[in-house]
Design a protein around this motif. Structure first.
Motif, PDB file in Angstrom:
ATOM      1  N   GLN A  44       0.853  -1.191   0.000  1.00  0.00           N
ATOM      2  CA  GLN A  44       0.000   0.000   0.000  1.00  0.00           C
ATOM      3  C   GLN A  44       0.885   1.236   0.000  1.00  0.00           C
ATOM      4  N   LEU A  45       0.344   2.304  -0.593  1.00  0.00           N
ATOM      5  CA  LEU A  45       1.073   3.577  -0.632  1.00  0.00           C
ATOM      6  C   LEU A  45       0.328   4.571   0.245  1.00  0.00           C
ATOM      7  N   VAL A  46       1.039   5.252   1.136  1.00  0.00           N
ATOM      8  CA  VAL A  46       0.385   6.296   1.923  1.00  0.00           C
ATOM      9  C   VAL A  46       1.107   7.610   1.689  1.00  0.00           C
ATOM     10  N   ARG A  47       0.324   8.666   1.682  1.00  0.00           N
ATOM     11  CA  ARG A  47       0.911   9.999   1.535  1.00  0.00           C
ATOM     12  C   ARG A  47       0.735  10.716   2.860  1.00  0.00           C
ATOM     13  N   GLY A  48       1.847  11.051   3.494  1.00  0.00           N
ATOM     14  CA  GLY A  48       1.791  11.758   4.765  1.00  0.00           C
ATOM     15  C   GLY A  48       1.424  10.838   5.913  1.00  0.00           C
ATOM     16  N   GLU A  49       0.937  11.460   6.994  1.00  0.00           N
ATOM     17  CA  GLU A  49       0.665  10.696   8.219  1.00  0.00           C
ATOM     18  C   GLU A  49      -0.774  10.198   8.227  1.00  0.00           C
ATOM     19  N   LYS A  50      -0.933   8.898   8.203  1.00  0.00           N
ATOM     20  CA  LYS A  50      -2.277   8.307   8.211  1.00  0.00           C
ATOM     21  C   LYS A  50      -2.554   7.722   9.591  1.00  0.00           C
ATOM     22  N   ARG A  51      -3.849   7.651   9.913  1.00  0.00           N
ATOM     23  CA  ARG A  51      -4.212   7.088  11.219  1.00  0.00           C
ATOM     24  C   ARG A  51      -4.006   5.576  11.195  1.00  0.00           C
ATOM     25  N   ARG A  52      -3.817   5.012  12.384  1.00  0.00           N
ATOM     26  CA  ARG A  52      -3.547   3.573  12.514  1.00  0.00           C
ATOM     27  C   ARG A  52      -4.610   2.739  11.804  1.00  0.00           C
ATOM     28  N   GLU A  53      -5.896   3.128  11.998  1.00  0.00           N
ATOM     29  CA  GLU A  53      -6.982   2.321  11.422  1.00  0.00           C
ATOM     30  C   GLU A  53      -7.038   2.430   9.896  1.00  0.00           C
ATOM     31  N   GLU A  54      -6.437   3.475   9.341  1.00  0.00           N
ATOM     32  CA  GLU A  54      -6.428   3.601   7.875  1.00  0.00           C
ATOM     33  C   GLU A  54      -5.386   2.668   7.260  1.00  0.00           C
ATOM     34  N   ILE A  55      -4.434   2.250   8.067  1.00  0.00           N
ATOM     35  CA  ILE A  55      -3.319   1.457   7.537  1.00  0.00           C
ATOM     36  C   ILE A  55      -3.582  -0.041   7.603  1.00  0.00           C
ATOM     37  N   GLY A  56      -4.235  -0.485   8.653  1.00  0.00           N
ATOM     38  CA  GLY A  56      -4.485  -1.925   8.775  1.00  0.00           C
ATOM     39  C   GLY A  56      -3.360  -2.595   9.530  1.00  0.00           C
ATOM     40  N   LYS A  57      -2.984  -3.793   9.073  1.00  0.00           N
ATOM     41  CA  LYS A  57      -1.995  -4.554   9.860  1.00  0.00           C
ATOM     42  C   LYS A  57      -0.607  -3.905   9.804  1.00  0.00           C
ATOM     43  N   GLN A  58       0.190  -4.267  10.787  1.00  0.00           N
ATOM     44  CA  GLN A  58       1.547  -3.697  10.860  1.00  0.00           C
ATOM     45  C   GLN A  58       2.369  -4.111   9.645  1.00  0.00           C
ATOM     46  N   PRO A  59       2.967  -3.170   8.932  1.00  0.00           N
ATOM     47  CA  PRO A  59       3.774  -3.555   7.764  1.00  0.00           C
ATOM     48  C   PRO A  59       5.104  -4.183   8.193  1.00  0.00           C
ATOM     49  N   ASP A  60       5.572  -5.165   7.421  1.00  0.00           N
ATOM     50  CA  ASP A  60       6.900  -5.730   7.718  1.00  0.00           C
ATOM     51  C   ASP A  60       7.963  -4.686   7.399  1.00  0.00           C
ATOM     52  N   GLU A  61       7.759  -4.014   6.257  1.00  0.00           N
ATOM     53  CA  GLU A  61       8.743  -2.999   5.851  1.00  0.00           C
ATOM     54  C   GLU A  61       8.033  -1.707   5.492  1.00  0.00           C
ATOM     55  N   ILE A  62       8.659  -0.611   5.854  1.00  0.00           N
ATOM     56  CA  ILE A  62       8.137   0.713   5.487  1.00  0.00           C
ATOM     57  C   ILE A  62       9.215   1.385   4.647  1.00  0.00           C
ATOM     58  N   LEU A  63       8.882   1.681   3.393  1.00  0.00           N
ATOM     59  CA  LEU A  63       9.868   2.301   2.501  1.00  0.00           C
ATOM     60  C   LEU A  63       9.489   3.762   2.307  1.00  0.00           C
ATOM     61  N   VAL A  64      10.375   4.644   2.719  1.00  0.00           N
ATOM     62  CA  VAL A  64      10.074   6.082   2.677  1.00  0.00           C
ATOM     63  C   VAL A  64      10.923   6.730   1.593  1.00  0.00           C
ATOM     64  N   THR A  65      10.299   7.621   0.817  1.00  0.00           N
ATOM     65  CA  THR A  65      11.076   8.313  -0.209  1.00  0.00           C
ATOM     66  C   THR A  65      11.447   9.713   0.267  1.00  0.00           C
ATOM     67  N   SER A  66      12.442  10.297  -0.379  1.00  0.00           N
ATOM     68  CA  SER A  66      12.810  11.682  -0.064  1.00  0.00           C
ATOM     69  C   SER A  66      13.118  12.386  -1.372  1.00  0.00           C
ATOM     70  N   VAL A  67      12.894  13.703  -1.383  1.00  0.00           N
ATOM     71  CA  VAL A  67      13.222  14.461  -2.599  1.00  0.00           C
ATOM     72  C   VAL A  67      14.258  15.522  -2.231  1.00  0.00           C
ATOM     73  N   PHE A  68      13.898  16.801  -2.393  1.00  0.00           N
ATOM     74  CA  PHE A  68      14.879  17.863  -2.174  1.00  0.00           C
ATOM     75  C   PHE A  68      15.465  17.807  -0.761  1.00  0.00           C
ATOM     76  N   THR A  69      16.766  18.046  -0.674  1.00  0.00           N
ATOM     77  CA  THR A  69      17.438  17.956   0.634  1.00  0.00           C
ATOM     78  C   THR A  69      16.830  18.945   1.631  1.00  0.00           C
ATOM     79  N   TYR A  70      16.405  20.127   1.134  1.00  0.00           N
ATOM     80  CA  TYR A  70      15.890  21.155   2.049  1.00  0.00           C
ATOM     81  C   TYR A  70      14.489  20.825   2.579  1.00  0.00           C
ATOM     82  N   TRP A  71      13.917  19.705   2.137  1.00  0.00           N
ATOM     83  CA  TRP A  71      12.647  19.249   2.706  1.00  0.00           C
ATOM     84  C   TRP A  71      12.872  18.070   3.658  1.00  0.00           C
ATOM     85  N   SER A  72      14.066  17.985   4.230  1.00  0.00           N
ATOM     86  CA  SER A  72      14.379  16.833   5.086  1.00  0.00           C
ATOM     87  C   SER A  72      13.445  16.757   6.298  1.00  0.00           C
ATOM     88  N   LYS A  73      13.003  17.918   6.778  1.00  0.00           N
ATOM     89  CA  LYS A  73      12.138  17.957   7.961  1.00  0.00           C
ATOM     90  C   LYS A  73      10.897  17.067   7.763  1.00  0.00           C
TER      91      LYS A  73
END
Ligand code: SF4
Length: 462
Positions: A44-73
């Motif tokens: 599943q793909l999520v954009r931003g912070e989703k509530r626990r119930e929107e996600i369902g079961k605990q994922p084995d792996e969470i893959l996070v992407t990043s773009v511009f360095t100045y958006w590291s926050k």
């Protein structure tokens, strides 16, 4: 679980030179989605912070992407959020920021504290897959690259560091890909598309390629390398025949290049583009002084072309708190200012504002022989709002100004638009052909759905 953090993508007029796709398609994540599905995983793909119930079961792996360095926050905020929610999941961070900053002290400290594994550079295995658009069903275009790496080494650019190895898709590869994807709009995220040695045969293919029995429209998100256009002027004709829209030429250097830029514009005009539809990519707050940049705007006005401006931020930077709505300026240190060549907060804001006025003038006044006037800016904003609701061209400003109902309606539409932008949601409205009465009714229903009842809107200060 694939995570695209809540990046603050600007939402600007689609027609405008500065239109950047509100949400970049996270191509890397979509390709990883295909790879992991192929391996038999639930993805599943999520954009931003989703509530626990929107996600369902605990994922084995969470893959996070990043773009511009100045958006590291935004990256670390999202990682922190999911780490708290899923202490036992493996979290991997990839993308541009992760590749460029993984050796920095601050990065290492956060990665250690949040138990994050880093992936550097492209994911070779995922690169063999096509993006899985079922993860983002509302995206109506295909985002892709026809080459990686670049033939140049511009000092402000990270492409040649991120993609040191140059690879080019062939005509057959790109044809197979576009047919398999089956979309009639394609946006290339390549940084220097014309540097692909197969570009001419690819453009010839595009001229005749049909998908779903219809021609395909193309766009290159970055500016065309004008030096390559000049070297082989036939490219301009092929670009036009291939139906490339929103064409841009990069003018990164100073005034010494003005004759070359003019020749490159002329090539596109001779190929059939109107000056108004051509835009010049410019980096500011960098080595070229404010005074020279203003001269560049004047030349673009003389040539009748739009400007796509990009504020320089060094690759080492991991924050950017520039706020365009703070008209009276921001304290030193809020964001990067290239003071070595004389830039300061005031000059940066002034340059930005002049570019905006210039573009509005090119779009709405130049052909009528009229000067820029402030009302055009207002109308341009209303036009953007109308586009958000797919309502076509707005009535004349005088009609709107003299109609309390239109004014109220546009105010509410802006509130809805703001709500969608703040919450990083794509517009889902289609008010094509609606009259004012119908728009008014629909808007009230939307506001009621979002906020309970229309009175709450005022209370919540939307
Ligand atoms: S030509 Fe473009 S992509 Fe290549 S290094 Fe320069 S800015 Fe980067």
């Amino acid at each position: 679980m694939l995570v695209e953090p809540d990046f603050p993508y600007p939402c600007k007029s689609k027609k405008g030179a500065n239109y950047i796709h509100k949400n970049f398609v996270p191509i890397g994540l979509l390709k990883l989605g295909s790879l992991y599905r192929d391996l038999g995983c639930d993805v599943q793909l999520v954009r931003g912070e989703k509530r626990r119930e929107e996600i369902g079961k605990q994922p084995d792996e969470i893959l996070v992407t990043s773009v511009f360095t100045y958006w590291s926050k935004y990256v670390w905020d999202n990682i922190r959020y999911y780490r708290e929610m899923f202490p036992a999941s493996i979290i991997r961070l990839g993308g541009i920021y992760a590749t460029l900053h993984n050796k920095q002290k601050k990065f290492k400290k956060l990665a250690r504290a949040l138990k994050v594994r880093t992936h550097k550079g492209l994911h070779r295995k995922a690169e063999e897959y096509l993006p899985d658009y079922t993860l983002l069903p509302k995206v109506d275009y295909h985002a892709t690259h026809m080459m990686r790496g670049c033939i140049r080494r511009c000092s402000f650019c990270g492409t040649w560091i991120l993609e040191p190895e140059r690879t080019n898709k062939s005509k057959t590869e790109i044809e197979k890909e576009l047919i398999a994807i089956g979309k009639n709009r394609v946006i290339f995220y390549d940084n220097n598309i014309l540097a692909n040695p197969h570009i001419k045969e690819i453009l010839q293919l595009f001229e005749n390629l049909k998908v779903n029995k219809k021609p395909v429209l193309y766009e290159s998100q970055s500016g065309f390398d004008g030096r390559l256009l000049e070297k082989d002027p036939e490219l301009a004709v092929l670009i036009k025949k291939a139906r490339f829209q929103n064409v841009r030429i990069a003018w990164d250097n100073g005034l010494a290049d003005q004759d070359a830029i003019k020749r490159q514009i002329d090539l596109l005009v001779m190929a059939g583009y109107k000056q108004n539809d051509i835009s010049i990519f410019m980096i500011y707050n960098f080595n070229i002084s404010y005074e020279q940049m203003i001269r560049k705007i004047e030349l673009c006005a003389k040539w009748g072309v739009q400007i796509t401006d990009c504020r320089y931020r060094p690759l080492e930077l991991d924050f950017d708190n520039y706020n365009s709505s703070m008209r009276y300026g921001q304290p030193t240190g809020s964001y990067y200012i290239h003071d070595k060549s004389g830039w300061n907060d005031k000059k940066i804001r002034d340059f930005r504002s002049q570019v905006r006025k210039h573009n509005i003038w090119v779009r709405y006044a130049k052909d009528k022989g009229r000067p820029y006037d402030k009302n055009m800016e207002r109308w341009s904003d209303i036009h953007t709002t109308f586009k958000f609701f797919k309502m076509g061209r707005p009535p004349q400003l005088e009609i709107i100004e003299n109609s309390p109902k239109w004014k109220q309606c546009i105010q509410s539409m802006n509130k809805i638009k703001r709500y969608f932008n703040v919450n990083n949601k794509l517009s889902q409205f289609d008010f094509k052909g609606f009259n004012l009465e119908k728009v008014d009714r629909e808007i009230k229903v939307i506001i009621e759905n979002l906020y309970g009842n229309t009175d709450n809107v005022a209370k919540k200060g939307m």
